[in-house]
Structure formats: structure tokens, C-alpha cells
Design a protein around this motif. Structure first.
Motif, PDB file in Angstrom:
ATOM      1  N   HIS A  97       5.983  10.652   6.088  1.00 30.40           N
ATOM      2  CA  HIS A  97       4.653  10.137   6.405  1.00 30.40           C
ATOM      3  C   HIS A  97       4.515   9.832   7.896  1.00 30.40           C
ATOM      4  CE1 HIS A  97       1.295   7.201   6.511  1.00 30.40           C
ATOM      5  NE2 HIS A  97       0.742   8.113   5.746  1.00 30.40           N
ATOM      6  N   HIS A 138      -7.164  -1.244   9.522  1.00 31.68           N
ATOM      7  CA  HIS A 138      -5.813  -0.674   9.416  1.00 31.68           C
ATOM      8  C   HIS A 138      -5.591   0.429  10.454  1.00 31.68           C
ATOM      9  CE1 HIS A 138      -5.946  -2.079   5.006  1.00 31.68           C
ATOM     10  NE2 HIS A 138      -5.059  -2.821   5.622  1.00 31.68           N
ATOM     11  N   PHE A 139      -6.655   1.134  10.786  1.00 31.61           N
ATOM     12  CA  PHE A 139      -6.508   2.214  11.775  1.00 31.61           C
ATOM     13  C   PHE A 139      -6.139   1.653  13.146  1.00 31.61           C
ATOM     14  CE2 PHE A 139      -8.590   4.570   8.441  1.00 31.61           C
ATOM     15  CZ  PHE A 139      -8.055   5.841   8.560  1.00 31.61           C
ATOM     16  N   LYS A 187      -5.939   4.095  -1.687  1.00 31.34           N
ATOM     17  CA  LYS A 187      -4.890   3.141  -1.318  1.00 31.34           C
ATOM     18  C   LYS A 187      -5.460   1.840  -0.744  1.00 31.34           C
ATOM     19  CE  LYS A 187      -1.309   5.712  -2.332  1.00 31.34           C
ATOM     20  NZ  LYS A 187      -0.175   5.293  -3.178  1.00 31.34           N
ATOM     21  N   MET A 227       0.827  -1.212   0.000  1.00 29.33           N
ATOM     22  CA  MET A 227       0.000   0.000   0.000  1.00 29.33           C
ATOM     23  C   MET A 227       0.863   1.265   0.000  1.00 29.33           C
ATOM     24  SD  MET A 227      -2.844  -1.213   2.786  1.00 29.33           S
ATOM     25  CE  MET A 227      -3.430   0.426   3.025  1.00 29.33           C
ATOM     26  N   PHE A 228       1.956   1.206   0.728  1.00 30.03           N
ATOM     27  CA  PHE A 228       2.812   2.389   0.853  1.00 30.03           C
ATOM     28  C   PHE A 228       3.888   2.353  -0.234  1.00 30.03           C
ATOM     29  CE2 PHE A 228       1.181   1.913   5.191  1.00 30.03           C
ATOM     30  CZ  PHE A 228       0.868   3.218   5.524  1.00 30.03           C
ATOM     31  N   SER A 229       3.912   3.386  -1.072  1.00 30.53           N
ATOM     32  CA  SER A 229       4.898   3.426  -2.162  1.00 30.53           C
ATOM     33  C   SER A 229       6.322   3.258  -1.630  1.00 30.53           C
ATOM     34  CB  SER A 229       4.765   4.750  -2.911  1.00 30.53           C
ATOM     35  OG  SER A 229       4.908   5.838  -2.024  1.00 30.53           O
ATOM     36  N   LEU A 274      -7.601  14.034   2.014  1.00 28.36           N
ATOM     37  CA  LEU A 274      -6.958  13.020   2.863  1.00 28.36           C
ATOM     38  C   LEU A 274      -7.798  11.741   2.867  1.00 28.36           C
ATOM     39  CD1 LEU A 274      -4.457  12.686   4.573  1.00 28.36           C
ATOM     40  CD2 LEU A 274      -5.723  13.546   6.539  1.00 28.36           C
ATOM     41  N   LYS A 324       4.020  12.994   9.750  1.00 26.12           N
ATOM     42  CA  LYS A 324       2.651  13.494   9.541  1.00 26.12           C
ATOM     43  C   LYS A 324       1.659  12.826  10.487  1.00 26.12           C
ATOM     44  CE  LYS A 324       1.011  16.623   6.874  1.00 26.12           C
ATOM     45  NZ  LYS A 324       1.385  17.920   7.411  1.00 26.12           N
ATOM     46  N   HIS A 348      -6.728   7.816   1.189  1.00 26.50           N
ATOM     47  CA  HIS A 348      -6.810   6.553   1.923  1.00 26.50           C
ATOM     48  C   HIS A 348      -7.766   5.563   1.260  1.00 26.50           C
ATOM     49  CE1 HIS A 348      -4.754   9.084   4.873  1.00 26.50           C
ATOM     50  NE2 HIS A 348      -4.143   7.959   5.172  1.00 26.50           N
ATOM     51  N   TYR A 376      -5.605  10.084  18.962  1.00 28.67           N
ATOM     52  CA  TYR A 376      -5.566   9.295  17.724  1.00 28.67           C
ATOM     53  C   TYR A 376      -6.971   8.841  17.334  1.00 28.67           C
ATOM     54  CZ  TYR A 376      -4.655   5.632  14.355  1.00 28.67           C
ATOM     55  OH  TYR A 376      -4.684   4.863  13.214  1.00 28.67           O
ATOM     56  N   VAL A 436      -2.390   0.710  12.945  1.00 23.91           N
ATOM     57  CA  VAL A 436      -1.565   1.920  13.043  1.00 23.91           C
ATOM     58  C   VAL A 436      -1.605   2.482  14.466  1.00 23.91           C
ATOM     59  CG1 VAL A 436      -1.400   4.340  12.275  1.00 23.91           C
ATOM     60  CG2 VAL A 436      -1.613   2.492  10.597  1.00 23.91           C
ATOM     61  N   LEU A 459      -8.883  11.728  15.827  1.00 25.86           N
ATOM     62  CA  LEU A 459      -8.346  12.018  14.496  1.00 25.86           C
ATOM     63  C   LEU A 459      -8.785  10.952  13.494  1.00 25.86           C
ATOM     64  CD1 LEU A 459      -6.417  13.517  12.538  1.00 25.86           C
ATOM     65  CD2 LEU A 459      -4.549  12.140  13.502  1.00 25.86           C
TER      66      LEU A 459
END
Ligand code: HEM
Length: 147
Positions: free
Chosen positions: A61, A103-104, A97, A43-45, A90, A64, A94, A135, A107, A138
Motif C-alpha cells: 500500500h 485524512h488526505f 473505509k 481503517m487499515f487491515s 479507488l 502504491k 476509500h 500529491y 497522509v 492526485l
């Protein structure tokens, strides 16, 4: 309950500890994410070749995510709610991707463990709970923008 001044101070202080060694902590953060969700690599380049703490994109990232969580703590204390700048774009990034609710949580766990490592013997439940509350607020705002 309301987000307190003390909680805001706890988040601010440990944000400084995180930032003091950003490349290292960014590496810890993404290593923890990939342990729990190996598929996130695709998912993450910037994770295609694994966790490279010299990759500026990886550092940016991670910074951020922690910075926006810290901003969320400041907003919660001041206004009791979190408003995310450019929420629509934003949210769209997501969705594009393939990020889903689960996933939250991955993370969040990685963020809390990274803060634990960054703060060392200053870490405690109160500090962790303050990060978690910021978190969660957010994440709720980003998820709303994703739906
Ligand atoms: C991109 C923040 C959670 C995966 C981004 C960007 C920001 C951001 C600011 C850059 C957007 C842009 O390019 O304009 C956050 C915050 C999160 C969060 C604050 C939680 C509160 C997640 C989660 C995942 C995720 C849970 C999935 C594991 C990604 C991916 C990108 C991205 C894959 C694109 C990165 C790239 O390859 O360049 N995120 N994110 N994010 N985010 Fe998140």
C-alpha cells in the motif's frame, strides 16, 4: 503554475531513493500517519497489530501511494492534469473505509516527511513542493471519485 520538467525529475529521483529501502520507508510513513491519526489503525487491515514492516500488504500500500504520486507528477508534466486509472473503484474503497478529506492532509504530511528522510541532504523546499503539487492533484482526483 505549470509542472516543470525539473519538478518531474526531482520527484522521479527521490521516488528511487524511497523505493531503495521500501520496508523501512513504509514503516516511517505509517508511523507518521498513526502519530497524527491514531484512529487510522482501525481503517487499515494491515495495521491491526501495529506497524510491521515485514507485512507485504503494508509495503504494497505504501508503494502504491508513492508510486501513484510519482505517476501524477509524470502526468502533470506531460498533460497538465492527472487521470487516475480505476478512479471509481479507488474512490469506492476509500469511502467504504471511512476516509475523509482531513485524512488526505495527514497522509500528505507523512508522505512529505518520509521523502525528506529518504533524500537526506538532497532534500530541499523545491523538491518538497514538487511532491506536494503532485500529491494534491492526485488527491483531488481521488476525492472527486469519492464524491
Ligand atoms: C486502499 C491509494 C489516500 C486509506 C488503497 C488502495 C490504493 C490506495 C491503491 C488499494 C485499493 C484496492 O484495494 O483496490 C491511495 C492514494 C492515496 C490514498 C494514492 C492518496 C493520494 C488514503 C488516505 C487514507 C487511505 C488519505 C486514510 C488515511 C486507505 C485504506 C485502504 C486504502 C484504509 C484499504 C487498505 C486495506 O486495509 O487493505 N489506497 N490512498 N488512503 N486506502 Fe488509500
Amino acid at each position: 503554475g505549470a509542472f516543470t520538467e525539473k519538478q518531474e525529475a526531482l520527484v522521479n529521483g527521490s521516488w528511487e531513493a524511497f523505493k531503495a529501502n521500501l520496508p523501512y520507508h513504509a514503516g516511517v510513513f505509517y508511523t507518521l500517519i498513526l502519530e497524527k491519526a491514531p484512529a487510522a489503525k482501525g481503517m487499515f487491515s494491515f495495521l491491526a497489530d501495529g506497524v510491521d514492516t515485514n507485512n507485504p500488504k503494508l509495503k504494497a500500500h505504501a508503494e502504491k501511494v508513492f508510486e501513484l504520486t510519482r505517476d501524477a507528477a509524470v502526468q502533470l508534466r506531460a498533460n497538465g492534469e492527472v487521470v487516475v486509472a480505476n478512479a471509481p473503484s479507488l474512490g469506492a474503497v476509500h469511502v467504504e473505509k471511512g476516509v475523509v478529506d482531513a485524512h488526505f492532509l495527514v497522509v500528505k504530511e507523512a508522505l512529505l516527511k518520509t521523502i525528506k528522510e529518504a533524500t537526506g541532504d538532497k532534500w530541499n523546499d523545491e523538491l518538497s513542493n514538487a511532491w506536494e503539487a503532485a500529491y494534491d492533484a492526485l488527491s483531488a482526483a481521488i476525492k472527486k471519485a469519492m464524491s
